[in-house]
Design a protein around this motif. Structure first.
Motif, short mmCIF file in Angstrom:
data_model
loop_
_atom_site.label_atom_id
_atom_site.label_comp_id
_atom_site.label_asym_id
_atom_site.label_seq_id
_atom_site.Cartn_x
_atom_site.Cartn_y
_atom_site.Cartn_z
N ALA A 120 19.97 68.97 49.55
CA ALA A 120 20.92 69.65 50.42
C ALA A 120 22.31 69.72 49.82
O ALA A 120 23.06 70.66 50.09
CB ALA A 120 20.97 68.95 51.78
N ASP A 121 22.66 68.73 49.00
CA ASP A 121 23.99 68.67 48.39
C ASP A 121 23.85 67.94 47.07
O ASP A 121 23.16 66.92 47.00
CB ASP A 121 24.95 67.93 49.33
N CYS A 122 24.50 68.42 46.04
CA CYS A 122 24.37 67.83 44.71
C CYS A 122 25.22 66.59 44.50
O CYS A 122 25.18 65.98 43.44
CB CYS A 122 24.67 68.87 43.63
N GLY A 123 26.01 66.19 45.48
CA GLY A 123 26.71 64.92 45.42
C GLY A 123 27.97 64.94 44.59
O GLY A 123 28.65 65.95 44.49
N TRP A 180 21.45 71.57 32.07
CA TRP A 180 20.25 71.24 32.85
C TRP A 180 19.88 69.76 32.79
O TRP A 180 19.23 69.26 33.69
CB TRP A 180 19.06 72.09 32.39
N TYR A 181 20.26 69.09 31.73
CA TYR A 181 19.92 67.67 31.60
C TYR A 181 21.02 66.88 32.29
O TYR A 181 22.04 66.54 31.70
CB TYR A 181 19.76 67.28 30.13
N THR A 182 20.80 66.62 33.58
CA THR A 182 21.86 66.07 34.40
C THR A 182 21.33 65.01 35.36
O THR A 182 20.12 64.87 35.53
CB THR A 182 22.56 67.21 35.19
N THR A 183 22.24 64.31 35.97
CA THR A 183 21.92 63.35 37.02
C THR A 183 22.84 63.64 38.20
O THR A 183 24.06 63.72 38.04
CB THR A 183 22.15 61.91 36.54
N LEU A 184 22.24 63.82 39.36
CA LEU A 184 23.02 63.98 40.59
C LEU A 184 23.27 62.59 41.16
O LEU A 184 22.35 61.78 41.26
CB LEU A 184 22.26 64.82 41.61
N VAL A 185 24.49 62.32 41.51
CA VAL A 185 24.89 61.02 42.06
C VAL A 185 25.35 61.23 43.50
O VAL A 185 26.12 62.15 43.79
CB VAL A 185 26.03 60.41 41.22
#
Length: 189
Positions: free
Chosen positions: A123-126, A177-182
């Motif tokens: 819902a939200d990428c943080g 694209w190589y990411t981490t959502l926190v």
């Protein structure tokens, strides 16, 4: 942890979302490494020769779980890896249950936190500063299903991995694209 208070109208905050992908041999280099394992999925701990591949491709397969072979006698096949099986050759990238991974559908979690079949949306990428609007929008547009699970001891509560499909360029881990959502917010429709 059981899911509580999760509805489509009330996303749950505090999730870490990481990505995983299928490595593609032609985007990798390094010294050739001889790989041994199983020539098919129906095997564990095999020691058959499976070919030699660039060192960083073999490492990417071990890190991500799967890679498409583009050279030699196994071109077009997939080199898969799991902690309990080792390496094996296959006709497609597989999840931990042996089913095909599906780009922008398959997700992984600790099965004690989110059981197989759980549907979710981001819902939200943080709070992650390195997530671009384009990547966030595409991750949010997908309807994810828990079809895979973490290697035991990895992941933990409030952590999911989402599967992107095949890498499409060299140095994929350096792309947006190589990411981490926190502190992402997840909804469970």
């Amino acid at each position: 942890m059981a899911l509580t208070g999760c509805t489509a109208t009330e996303p749950e905050p505090g999730w870490e979302v990481t990505v995983y992908y299928t490595a593609v041999e032609s985007f990798h280099d390094g010294a050739p490494v001889a790989v041994t394992g199983c020539p098919t999925i129906e095997c564990e701990g095999g020691d058959d020769p499976l070919g030699s591949y660039p060192e960083d491709f073999v490492q990417a397969v071990e890190d991500e779980g799967t890679g498409r072979i583009t050279s030699g006698e196994h071109a077009g096949d997939y080199l898969n890896w799991s902690y309990d099986t080792g390496y094996w050759l296959d006709t497609e990238p597989r999840n931990s249950h042996g089913d095909p991974l599906r780009p922008f559908v398959s997700a992984a979690a600790d099965p004690d936190v989110l059981p197989e079949g759980t549907r979710l949306r981001i819902a939200d990428c943080g709070d992650a500063e390195d997530v671009t609007a384009e990547v966030c929008e595409e991750l949010q547009a997908a309807d994810w299903i828990i079809e895979d699970e973490f290697t035991p001891g990895l992941g933990g509560e409030h952590h999911i991995d989402v599967y992107l499909g095949e890498e499409d360029q060299a140095d994929f881990t350096e792309t947006d694209w190589y990411t981490t959502l926190v502190n992402a917010r997840i909804e469970f429709p």
